[in-house]
Design a protein around this motif. Structure first.
Motif, PDB file in Angstrom:
ATOM      1  N   GLN A 173       0.817  -1.211   0.000  1.00  0.00           N
ATOM      2  CA  GLN A 173       0.000   0.000   0.000  1.00  0.00           C
ATOM      3  C   GLN A 173       0.856   1.269   0.000  1.00  0.00           C
ATOM      4  N   MET A 174       2.106   1.145   0.465  1.00  0.00           N
ATOM      5  CA  MET A 174       2.929   2.353   0.604  1.00  0.00           C
ATOM      6  C   MET A 174       3.754   2.669  -0.623  1.00  0.00           C
ATOM      7  N   MET A 175       4.057   1.650  -1.449  1.00  0.00           N
ATOM      8  CA  MET A 175       5.022   1.858  -2.536  1.00  0.00           C
ATOM      9  C   MET A 175       4.569   2.945  -3.507  1.00  0.00           C
ATOM     10  N   LEU A 180       5.502   8.183  -5.956  1.00  0.00           N
ATOM     11  CA  LEU A 180       4.996   9.450  -6.496  1.00  0.00           C
ATOM     12  C   LEU A 180       5.522  10.657  -5.716  1.00  0.00           C
ATOM     13  N   GLY A 181       6.379  10.398  -4.724  1.00  0.00           N
ATOM     14  CA  GLY A 181       6.928  11.491  -3.913  1.00  0.00           C
ATOM     15  C   GLY A 181       5.931  12.005  -2.898  1.00  0.00           C
ATOM     16  N   LEU A 240      13.283   4.776   3.259  1.00  0.00           N
ATOM     17  CA  LEU A 240      12.575   4.347   2.046  1.00  0.00           C
ATOM     18  C   LEU A 240      12.662   5.446   0.978  1.00  0.00           C
ATOM     19  N   GLY A 241      12.477   6.692   1.392  1.00  0.00           N
ATOM     20  CA  GLY A 241      12.597   7.810   0.450  1.00  0.00           C
ATOM     21  C   GLY A 241      13.991   7.876  -0.160  1.00  0.00           C
ATOM     22  N   PRO A 247      11.353  12.421  -2.528  1.00  0.00           N
ATOM     23  CA  PRO A 247      11.202  13.252  -1.326  1.00  0.00           C
ATOM     24  C   PRO A 247      10.163  12.644  -0.376  1.00  0.00           C
ATOM     25  N   THR A 248      10.329  12.911   0.901  1.00  0.00           N
ATOM     26  CA  THR A 248       9.345  12.422   1.903  1.00  0.00           C
ATOM     27  C   THR A 248       9.019  13.588   2.827  1.00  0.00           C
ATOM     28  N   ILE A 249       8.444  14.619   2.241  1.00  0.00           N
ATOM     29  CA  ILE A 249       8.265  15.864   3.006  1.00  0.00           C
ATOM     30  C   ILE A 249       6.809  16.121   3.395  1.00  0.00           C
TER      31      ILE A 249
END
Ligand SMILES: NC(=O)c1ccc[n+]([C@@H]2O[C@H](COP(=O)([O-])OP(=O)(O)OC[C@H]3O[C@@H](n4cnc5c(N)ncnc54)[C@H](OP(=O)(O)O)[C@@H]3O)[C@@H](O)[C@H]2O)c1
Length: 302
Positions: A173-175, A180-181, A240-241, A247-249
């Motif tokens: 579910q997270m990928m 997609l950032g 993971l980012g 980005p994981t912002i």
């Protein structure tokens, strides 16, 4: 060895079945659906336990099913799908004239109260404090064998954290959002994130099935099914980012998760426990993926 795997068609079961077959074992699944290499739960109840050397239960309604609204009927299914199947297998083992030498239940670390600081091993005392810990209590109680059977059948409870693998569970579910950032920390991000790579979880379960109890014990052996690395949700998100080069912002606030999932289940994501696999390490189990970098690299590479 002949191994019976309840709920073996799912995410963990597919990995376990693959591993057991590679090791030369014969696997029969117990499923709601009939099919080749399977028996149904109804057939288990009417025909009794098929000849086997080990049995494990992985059956259970998916707790993060995005298609199901958090309501009483869903909660009832979460309980009955785990407790009824576990009880059916434990009863069949107890009634069998030749019970298997090992019986493994896979439950969850939700029995340990979420905390930013407490550290839990398999020896930690716990009493139910919320819906999910009540579920674990009833689920594990349903697996217990009578004392006379427990002297010949080794009982093991494996408590996994969040299982990471490409083909199911939370990562599936997270990928997409991460690709997609749009990935970000959940809630404060400071909460512990107990995790294990699916391949290591399968290894721990296979080891529990293969190793006879010496000497047999009337109470189950408990193995925490988590990696030895202690990580937070923030560390998981950033790693993971980094590996995906995305980005994981964009953090996801706790109140949004509570509204989307229901607060009783959002706990799985917004809170966590520091879980130490003390007994698992003492069995000599060698992790293939002991740290997040190696686990996430393997998952993203596939
Ligand atoms: N994945 C995780 O992150 C995680 C973490 C901690 C604990 N666990 C526990 O580990 C076990 C295996 O996890 P998993 O991710 O492999 O589970 P899964 O893929 O969601 O489901 C396992 C199997 O359970 C059976 N099942 C589903 N709904 C059911 C229902 N309503 N009644 C009876 N059987 C049902 C299905 O088999 P059939 O369709 O063949 O009947 C399914 O293939 C579960 O008990 C889960 O709670 C998983």
């Amino acid at each position: 060895m002949r191994i019976l795997v309840g709920g073996g068609s799912g995410f963990v079961g597919r990995e376990l079945t693959r591993l057991l077959r590679v090791k030369g074992h014969e696997v029969t699944l117990i499923s709601r659906q009939p099919g080749p290499g399977k028996i149904t739960w109804g057939e288990l109840e009417s025909g009794g336990l098929p000849a086997c050397d080990g049995a494990v239960n992985l059956a259970g309604e998916n707790i993060l099913n995005p298609l199901r609204w958090w309501n009483e009927s869903y909660k009832k299914d979460l309980f009955s799908s785990r407790i009824d199947t576990t009880k059916a297998l434990a009863d069949a083992i107890s009634a069998s004239p030749s019970p298997p030498h090992s019986w493994v239940l896979v439950s969850a670390v939700a029995c340990y109260q979420p905390s930013l600081t407490a550290e839990y091993t398999e020896d930690s005392e716990w009493t139910p404090f919320d819906l999910l810990s009540r579920l674990v209590k009833e689920w594990e109680a349903a697996a217990l064998l009578p004392e006379n059977v427990a002297t010949t059948t080794k009982q093991v409870i494996v408590r996994p954290g969040i299982v990471l693998g490409r083909d199911g569970g939370a990562m599936k579910q997270m990928m997409l959002p991460f690709w997609l950032g749009l990935g970000g920390t959940l809630g404060s991000g400071r909460q512990p994130f107990p995790w294990i790579h699916v391949s290591d979880l399968a290894g721990i379960i296979a080891g529990a099935l293969e190793t006879p109890a010496v000497p047999p014990s009337p109470s189950p052996q408990v193995l925490n099914g988590v990696a030895p690395a202690l990580n937070t949700n923030h560390e998981f998100t950033k790693e993971l980012g980094r590996i995906l080069n995305r980005p994981t912002i964009l953090p996801v606030p706790g109140f949004a998760l509570n509204a989307m999932l229901g607060s009783e289940r959002a706990i799985l994501l917004t809170q966590g426990q520091k879980v130490i696999p003390k007994n698992t390490l003492e069995t000599g189990f060698q992790y293939k993926y002991p740290d997040l970098t190696s686990a996430l690299r393997e998952i993203v590479r596939r």
